[in-house]
Design a protein around this motif. Sequence first.
Motif, PDB file in Angstrom:
ATOM      1  N   SER A 126       0.810  -1.222   0.000  1.00  0.00           N
ATOM      2  CA  SER A 126       0.000   0.000   0.000  1.00  0.00           C
ATOM      3  C   SER A 126       0.843   1.272   0.000  1.00  0.00           C
ATOM      4  O   SER A 126       0.313   2.362  -0.236  1.00  0.00           O
ATOM      5  N   LEU A 127       2.149   1.146   0.257  1.00  0.00           N
ATOM      6  CA  LEU A 127       3.018   2.317   0.275  1.00  0.00           C
ATOM      7  C   LEU A 127       3.176   2.894  -1.126  1.00  0.00           C
ATOM      8  O   LEU A 127       3.106   2.163  -2.122  1.00  0.00           O
ATOM      9  N   GLY A 172      -8.737   3.642   6.525  1.00  0.00           N
ATOM     10  CA  GLY A 172      -7.303   3.871   6.707  1.00  0.00           C
ATOM     11  C   GLY A 172      -6.710   4.627   5.535  1.00  0.00           C
ATOM     12  O   GLY A 172      -5.892   5.546   5.709  1.00  0.00           O
ATOM     13  N   GLU A 173      -7.132   4.254   4.329  1.00  0.00           N
ATOM     14  CA  GLU A 173      -6.669   4.962   3.124  1.00  0.00           C
ATOM     15  C   GLU A 173      -7.143   6.407   3.130  1.00  0.00           C
ATOM     16  O   GLU A 173      -6.420   7.308   2.726  1.00  0.00           O
ATOM     17  N   ARG A 174      -8.383   6.634   3.616  1.00  0.00           N
ATOM     18  CA  ARG A 174      -8.907   8.005   3.698  1.00  0.00           C
ATOM     19  C   ARG A 174      -8.037   8.877   4.610  1.00  0.00           C
ATOM     20  O   ARG A 174      -7.722  10.020   4.275  1.00  0.00           O
ATOM     21  N   VAL A 175      -7.628   8.323   5.753  1.00  0.00           N
ATOM     22  CA  VAL A 175      -6.815   9.096   6.702  1.00  0.00           C
ATOM     23  C   VAL A 175      -5.458   9.440   6.102  1.00  0.00           C
ATOM     24  O   VAL A 175      -5.019  10.597   6.163  1.00  0.00           O
ATOM     25  N   GLY A 188       0.694   3.987   5.127  1.00  0.00           N
ATOM     26  CA  GLY A 188       0.072   2.867   4.432  1.00  0.00           C
ATOM     27  C   GLY A 188      -1.179   2.441   5.172  1.00  0.00           C
ATOM     28  O   GLY A 188      -1.539   3.020   6.202  1.00  0.00           O
ATOM     29  N   TYR A 189      -1.836   1.414   4.675  1.00  0.00           N
ATOM     30  CA  TYR A 189      -3.087   0.979   5.301  1.00  0.00           C
ATOM     31  C   TYR A 189      -3.308  -0.502   5.058  1.00  0.00           C
ATOM     32  O   TYR A 189      -2.788  -1.092   4.093  1.00  0.00           O
ATOM     33  N   VAL A 190      -4.067  -1.117   5.952  1.00  0.00           N
ATOM     34  CA  VAL A 190      -4.393  -2.541   5.832  1.00  0.00           C
ATOM     35  C   VAL A 190      -5.791  -2.774   6.394  1.00  0.00           C
ATOM     36  O   VAL A 190      -6.321  -1.955   7.148  1.00  0.00           O
ATOM     37  N   GLY A 200     -11.503  -7.590   9.115  1.00  0.00           N
ATOM     38  CA  GLY A 200     -12.613  -6.751   8.707  1.00  0.00           C
ATOM     39  C   GLY A 200     -12.550  -5.331   9.234  1.00  0.00           C
ATOM     40  O   GLY A 200     -13.432  -4.521   8.951  1.00  0.00           O
ATOM     41  N   ARG A 201     -11.480  -4.987   9.969  1.00  0.00           N
ATOM     42  CA  ARG A 201     -11.323  -3.646  10.520  1.00  0.00           C
ATOM     43  C   ARG A 201     -10.259  -2.890   9.737  1.00  0.00           C
ATOM     44  O   ARG A 201      -9.291  -3.482   9.260  1.00  0.00           O
ATOM     45  N   HIS A 202     -10.437  -1.576   9.627  1.00  0.00           N
ATOM     46  CA  HIS A 202      -9.522  -0.743   8.860  1.00  0.00           C
ATOM     47  C   HIS A 202      -8.470  -0.112   9.773  1.00  0.00           C
ATOM     48  O   HIS A 202      -8.794   0.391  10.856  1.00  0.00           O
ATOM     49  N   PHE A 203      -7.213  -0.136   9.313  1.00  0.00           N
ATOM     50  CA  PHE A 203      -6.096   0.443  10.047  1.00  0.00           C
ATOM     51  C   PHE A 203      -5.273   1.310   9.098  1.00  0.00           C
ATOM     52  O   PHE A 203      -5.213   1.036   7.895  1.00  0.00           O
ATOM     53  N   TYR A 204      -4.626   2.329   9.641  1.00  0.00           N
ATOM     54  CA  TYR A 204      -3.585   3.019   8.891  1.00  0.00           C
ATOM     55  C   TYR A 204      -2.285   2.913   9.662  1.00  0.00           C
ATOM     56  O   TYR A 204      -2.269   2.664  10.879  1.00  0.00           O
ATOM     57  N   ILE A 205      -1.188   3.074   8.949  1.00  0.00           N
ATOM     58  CA  ILE A 205       0.146   2.890   9.531  1.00  0.00           C
ATOM     59  C   ILE A 205       0.998   4.088   9.168  1.00  0.00           C
ATOM     60  O   ILE A 205       0.984   4.570   8.031  1.00  0.00           O
TER      61      ILE A 205
END
Length: 449
Positions: A239-240, A318-321, A337-339, A343-348
Amino acid sequence: METANIADRASSLKRMLRHQTIDAILNELDGTIMNLSREMRLEKYRKMAESPFRFFRGSAYLFYFDVTKIPFSFHTPEDKPIWIQGDLHIENFGAFQNEKGDFVFDVNDFDEGTMGSYLYDLLRMSASIALFCEAEGYTEEEQEARIHTYLKAYTDQMKRFAKGKDDPVTFYFTSENSKNPVRKLLKKLKKRRMNKLLDDYTELNDQGVRSFKWSEEIQHASEHESVMIKEAWKDYIASLDKNDQRDLSYYKIKDISKKLGSGTASIGLDRFYVLIEGDEGEHGLDDLVLEVKEVRAPIPGYFLPAGREFWEEHAHQGERVISTQKAMHHHEDPFLGYVTMEGRHFYIRERSPVKKKLKAKHIDGPQQMDEALDTMGRITAKIHARADADLADSFLTHHSEMEILKAIGSDTRRFADQISFTAMGYKRQTNADYAIFCEWLNQYENEEQ
């Protein structure tokens, strides 16, 4: 006598109805939508009960429920939306080192980023200025003066962008172009050791291998959580941005911890710290700490009519953030990045090795307060003007600074007066709501489980 009785009953009725409104919103948003457990809700509400400002920070849904009903004269057209930060308040600005090595002062929270009227960012920030200044002993007249300082800086900077005197894409604040107390804060930050974060959160064992050291704030991630993150790691790397990607060995996971003590609005959302290899430096000093943070739909999104195109393009929260951060920051974090996990959204993102908030103790009197707010006003103009057609991959085709200045019109004083008047009114509403909330919390704490 009868008239006085009617006045008392009217006041009591309004208070009762507001109590019901607060109860309904807290139960619907925190209970039904956010699905927070009773324990999590109590943790959040006890933090909110610390002060009217903390209550304001933790009740953004109440703010949007209220202010989206207020008619304003200065909205931009619905077909010319503005990418807003969504939770703009005085403590969401801070000093940190960006990936280019510059020590900068900027907005540092993007979890609520969405499309909407720029006025909501300005109004939320202005109300926070009033609450912050009230806690520091400023009179209402002095609070209004501080709000006007912020709004004047915002409109002045927007005009500079519109006239081409400054470019929002390259505009940012360092110690060289900022005033006190921001300048002092940035200079102090420069003196911090770059390995302070590693010293605070990690340690070396006898074999020279670095890992997290445990505390009330940094806890062991469970085996299940560690496996979950490791299985999603390739998706994160993919995703980077292609230009930011390094060799896979650079992202090798060395340790995983769970971060506790989250901010008020983040209670109920998981947050992890991941220690990665980075460059192969001596004693692991090139190791990096990445933050993996769960995120949900932005609170303003429940109240603002963001277009279907925005939600289709930013369906992953996560992508939105991270898209919001990339749109609003001059130099973005190359680890954004994001994953999706379970079923839960995360950003990194990278946990900045050096960062510092501007606190009341750093601000010595009204003049320094004005200097800080002048900087914050110009930064707010920057994030609105930058996140538009200036970005190569933006779906916005208009220039926000032009649309905002059209909406404001030539009488900027009238504009500032209306925002200030509304913000001061909302500050008073917040103080009244805070008293009701504290009573409500006492009842909630004593309810049978």
